[in-house]
Design a protein around this motif. Structure first.
Motif, PDB file in Angstrom:
ATOM      1  N   GLU A 189      -3.438  17.104  -5.445  1.00  0.00           N
ATOM      2  CA  GLU A 189      -2.280  17.999  -5.438  1.00  0.00           C
ATOM      3  C   GLU A 189      -1.371  17.819  -4.219  1.00  0.00           C
ATOM      4  N   THR A 190      -1.686  16.904  -3.319  1.00  0.00           N
ATOM      5  CA  THR A 190      -0.725  16.552  -2.286  1.00  0.00           C
ATOM      6  C   THR A 190       0.297  15.595  -2.895  1.00  0.00           C
ATOM      7  N   TRP A 191       1.383  15.356  -2.163  1.00  0.00           N
ATOM      8  CA  TRP A 191       2.433  14.490  -2.695  1.00  0.00           C
ATOM      9  C   TRP A 191       3.212  13.887  -1.537  1.00  0.00           C
ATOM     10  N   GLN A 192       3.948  12.846  -1.843  1.00  0.00           N
ATOM     11  CA  GLN A 192       4.815  12.242  -0.843  1.00  0.00           C
ATOM     12  C   GLN A 192       6.082  11.729  -1.511  1.00  0.00           C
ATOM     13  N   THR A 193       7.119  11.557  -0.715  1.00  0.00           N
ATOM     14  CA  THR A 193       8.353  10.984  -1.215  1.00  0.00           C
ATOM     15  C   THR A 193       8.964  10.119  -0.135  1.00  0.00           C
ATOM     16  N   TYR A 194       9.703   9.113  -0.558  1.00  0.00           N
ATOM     17  CA  TYR A 194      10.437   8.269   0.388  1.00  0.00           C
ATOM     18  C   TYR A 194      11.661   7.693  -0.318  1.00  0.00           C
ATOM     19  N   GLN A 195      12.653   7.423   0.482  1.00  0.00           N
ATOM     20  CA  GLN A 195      13.848   6.746   0.005  1.00  0.00           C
ATOM     21  C   GLN A 195      13.581   5.249   0.034  1.00  0.00           C
ATOM     22  N   TYR A 196      14.107   4.529  -0.981  1.00  0.00           N
ATOM     23  CA  TYR A 196      13.801   3.102  -1.109  1.00  0.00           C
ATOM     24  C   TYR A 196      15.084   2.281  -1.136  1.00  0.00           C
ATOM     25  N   ASN A 197      15.139   1.304  -0.257  1.00  0.00           N
ATOM     26  CA  ASN A 197      16.244   0.350  -0.214  1.00  0.00           C
ATOM     27  C   ASN A 197      15.720  -0.984  -0.734  1.00  0.00           C
ATOM     28  N   PRO A 198      16.060  -1.380  -1.948  1.00  0.00           N
ATOM     29  CA  PRO A 198      15.462  -2.573  -2.542  1.00  0.00           C
ATOM     30  C   PRO A 198      15.894  -3.891  -1.900  1.00  0.00           C
ATOM     31  N   THR A 199      16.937  -3.884  -1.067  1.00  0.00           N
ATOM     32  CA  THR A 199      17.496  -5.147  -0.585  1.00  0.00           C
ATOM     33  C   THR A 199      17.225  -5.411   0.888  1.00  0.00           C
ATOM     34  N   ALA A 200      16.545  -4.506   1.588  1.00  0.00           N
ATOM     35  CA  ALA A 200      16.272  -4.700   3.020  1.00  0.00           C
ATOM     36  C   ALA A 200      14.974  -3.997   3.362  1.00  0.00           C
ATOM     37  N   ALA A 201      14.782  -3.658   4.672  1.00  0.00           N
ATOM     38  CA  ALA A 201      13.588  -2.923   5.083  1.00  0.00           C
ATOM     39  C   ALA A 201      13.438  -1.719   4.163  1.00  0.00           C
ATOM     40  N   PRO A 202      12.444  -1.729   3.282  1.00  0.00           N
ATOM     41  CA  PRO A 202      12.574  -0.907   2.088  1.00  0.00           C
ATOM     42  C   PRO A 202      12.367   0.596   2.247  1.00  0.00           C
ATOM     43  N   ILE A 203      11.366   1.039   2.994  1.00  0.00           N
ATOM     44  CA  ILE A 203      10.996   2.452   2.966  1.00  0.00           C
ATOM     45  C   ILE A 203      11.715   3.210   4.065  1.00  0.00           C
ATOM     46  N   LEU A 204      12.382   4.305   3.672  1.00  0.00           N
ATOM     47  CA  LEU A 204      13.138   5.124   4.608  1.00  0.00           C
ATOM     48  C   LEU A 204      12.749   6.592   4.421  1.00  0.00           C
ATOM     49  N   ASN A 205      12.764   7.337   5.514  1.00  0.00           N
ATOM     50  CA  ASN A 205      12.707   8.805   5.453  1.00  0.00           C
ATOM     51  C   ASN A 205      11.548   9.319   4.611  1.00  0.00           C
ATOM     52  N   SER A 206      10.327   8.875   4.924  1.00  0.00           N
ATOM     53  CA  SER A 206       9.170   9.327   4.173  1.00  0.00           C
ATOM     54  C   SER A 206       8.802  10.768   4.538  1.00  0.00           C
ATOM     55  N   PHE A 207       8.189  11.466   3.587  1.00  0.00           N
ATOM     56  CA  PHE A 207       7.830  12.871   3.761  1.00  0.00           C
ATOM     57  C   PHE A 207       6.521  13.106   3.020  1.00  0.00           C
ATOM     58  N   ASN A 208       5.558  13.753   3.673  1.00  0.00           N
ATOM     59  CA  ASN A 208       4.284  14.075   3.051  1.00  0.00           C
ATOM     60  C   ASN A 208       4.228  15.564   2.739  1.00  0.00           C
ATOM     61  N   GLY A 209       3.974  15.890   1.479  1.00  0.00           N
ATOM     62  CA  GLY A 209       3.902  17.286   1.057  1.00  0.00           C
ATOM     63  C   GLY A 209       2.473  17.744   0.882  1.00  0.00           C
ATOM     64  N   ASN A 261       0.831  -1.196   0.000  1.00  0.00           N
ATOM     65  CA  ASN A 261       0.000   0.000   0.000  1.00  0.00           C
ATOM     66  C   ASN A 261       0.866   1.247   0.000  1.00  0.00           C
ATOM     67  N   ASN A 262       0.355   2.296  -0.616  1.00  0.00           N
ATOM     68  CA  ASN A 262       1.045   3.569  -0.534  1.00  0.00           C
ATOM     69  C   ASN A 262       1.086   4.032   0.909  1.00  0.00           C
ATOM     70  N   LEU A 263       2.074   4.815   1.254  1.00  0.00           N
ATOM     71  CA  LEU A 263       2.104   5.422   2.579  1.00  0.00           C
ATOM     72  C   LEU A 263       0.904   6.333   2.751  1.00  0.00           C
ATOM     73  N   LYS A 264       0.417   6.877   1.676  1.00  0.00           N
ATOM     74  CA  LYS A 264      -0.743   7.753   1.691  1.00  0.00           C
ATOM     75  C   LYS A 264      -1.753   7.205   0.696  1.00  0.00           C
ATOM     76  N   ALA A 265      -3.014   7.218   1.074  1.00  0.00           N
ATOM     77  CA  ALA A 265      -4.059   6.747   0.171  1.00  0.00           C
ATOM     78  C   ALA A 265      -4.444   7.867  -0.784  1.00  0.00           C
ATOM     79  N   GLY A 266      -4.826   7.511  -1.997  1.00  0.00           N
ATOM     80  CA  GLY A 266      -5.254   8.514  -2.951  1.00  0.00           C
ATOM     81  C   GLY A 266      -4.934   8.077  -4.365  1.00  0.00           C
ATOM     82  N   LYS A 267      -5.526   8.763  -5.324  1.00  0.00           N
ATOM     83  CA  LYS A 267      -5.321   8.430  -6.725  1.00  0.00           C
ATOM     84  C   LYS A 267      -4.128   9.213  -7.259  1.00  0.00           C
ATOM     85  N   LEU A 268      -3.195   8.495  -7.853  1.00  0.00           N
ATOM     86  CA  LEU A 268      -1.958   9.116  -8.318  1.00  0.00           C
ATOM     87  C   LEU A 268      -2.152   9.893  -9.616  1.00  0.00           C
ATOM     88  N   ALA A 269      -1.507  11.054  -9.674  1.00  0.00           N
ATOM     89  CA  ALA A 269      -1.409  11.796 -10.919  1.00  0.00           C
ATOM     90  C   ALA A 269      -0.087  11.490 -11.616  1.00  0.00           C
TER      91      ALA A 269
END
Length: 271
Positions: A249-269, A26-34
């Motif tokens: 028009e909201t947005w989010q970003t996160y750093q992704y580590n494909p080889t371990a616990a994947p989602i790092l440093n998420s941020f909601n804009g 699931n996305n960290l945030k629910a919603g329809k992507l643009a």
């Protein structure tokens, strides 16, 4: 989608050692992507005593798989495409052409080629921009043929930002951060002031500092780093950053580590 997935799986055997990603359900945030895009940097193609070909095949495999599983509209490779040797620029371009999404590049301090070689290779100058839907993306140059650290062209930035004044959001990509947060940063106060004074500038993204993968704030604007996917130093993992823009028009970003616990440093804009 089924054909696309089968085509990707057929492509997998060519990438030795690649394991299938465990992407979040699931996305960290629910919603329809643009829009959904990925930023990676610092592959350092050709750096001696590194597995640079594997680093690139891994990244390409990860992004192509993201395209199949989650969708990717485009990718930005944010500088240090090669490691000092100008003759490698065509080779790295041919390598990135295995991506199954559109991709754009910025010049880093190790991309020591002249403006003419850059444009003849990539088809656009070191300062360039593009729009996707109602959003704008500005990619600025922060180095030169000698590999020096330089501030992006402030006049060009002003022109580009004015051109996209009606965009719902502007996202900016600069290999070197324009603030002396790290030993490898550079102070560019005119540039950061411009960003802070522009309401629809949503975020600024950087490579260069391989050991940085989080977020900093200046003038109420967020600045993000994405670690590295190549080279011989930096974060303990090699990964990339994901940005998701939603139809509200909201947005989010996160750093992704494909080889371990994947989602790092998420941020909601916000909008």
């Amino acid at each position: 989608m089924l054909f696309e997935r089968r085509s990707f799986l057929k492509f997998l055997p060519a990438m030795s050692g690649l394991s299938f990603l465990s992407l979040p359900e699931n996305n960290l945030k629910a919603g329809k992507l643009a829009l959904r895009f990925i930023i990676a940097s610092d592959g350092h193609y050709g750096q001696p005593n590194t597995e640079y070909k594997k680093f690139h095949s891994d990244l390409i495999g990860w992004i192509n798989q993201e395209k199949v599983q989650k969708g990717v509209d485009f990718t930005v490779i944010n500088g240090d495409l090669i490691h000092d040797d100008p003759t490698l620029m065509y080779d790295v371009k041919s390598t990135f052409e295995n991506l199954r999404v559109p991709f754009y590049v910025t010049r880093g301090n190790h991309d020591k080629v002249g403006l003419d070689v850059w444009e003849s290779t990539w088809g656009y100058p070191t300062n360039h921009s593009f729009a996707k839907g109602e959003y704008a993306f500005i990619l600025g140059d922060t180095s030169n043929e000698k590999g020096e650290y330089i501030c992006p062209d402030i006049n060009w930035l002003r022109t580009e930002i004015a051109k996209y004044s009606s965009a719902k959001g502007i996202y900016i990509f600069l290999h070197i951060t324009p603030e002396k947060w790290t030993d490898n940063g550079i102070n560019c106060k005119e540039v950061t002031d411009l960003f802070s004074q522009t309401p629809n500038v949503k975020a600024i993204f950087h490579g260069h500092d391989h050991d940085q993968d989080s977020q900093k704030t200046l003038g109420k604007k967020p600045y993000f780093f994405d670690g590295h996917f190549g080279g011989n130093w930096g974060t303990a993992y090699k990964g990339y950053r994901v940005v998701e823009i939603y139809e509200d028009e909201t947005w989010q970003t996160y750093q992704y580590n494909p080889t371990a616990a994947p989602i790092l440093n998420s941020f909601n804009g916000k909008k």
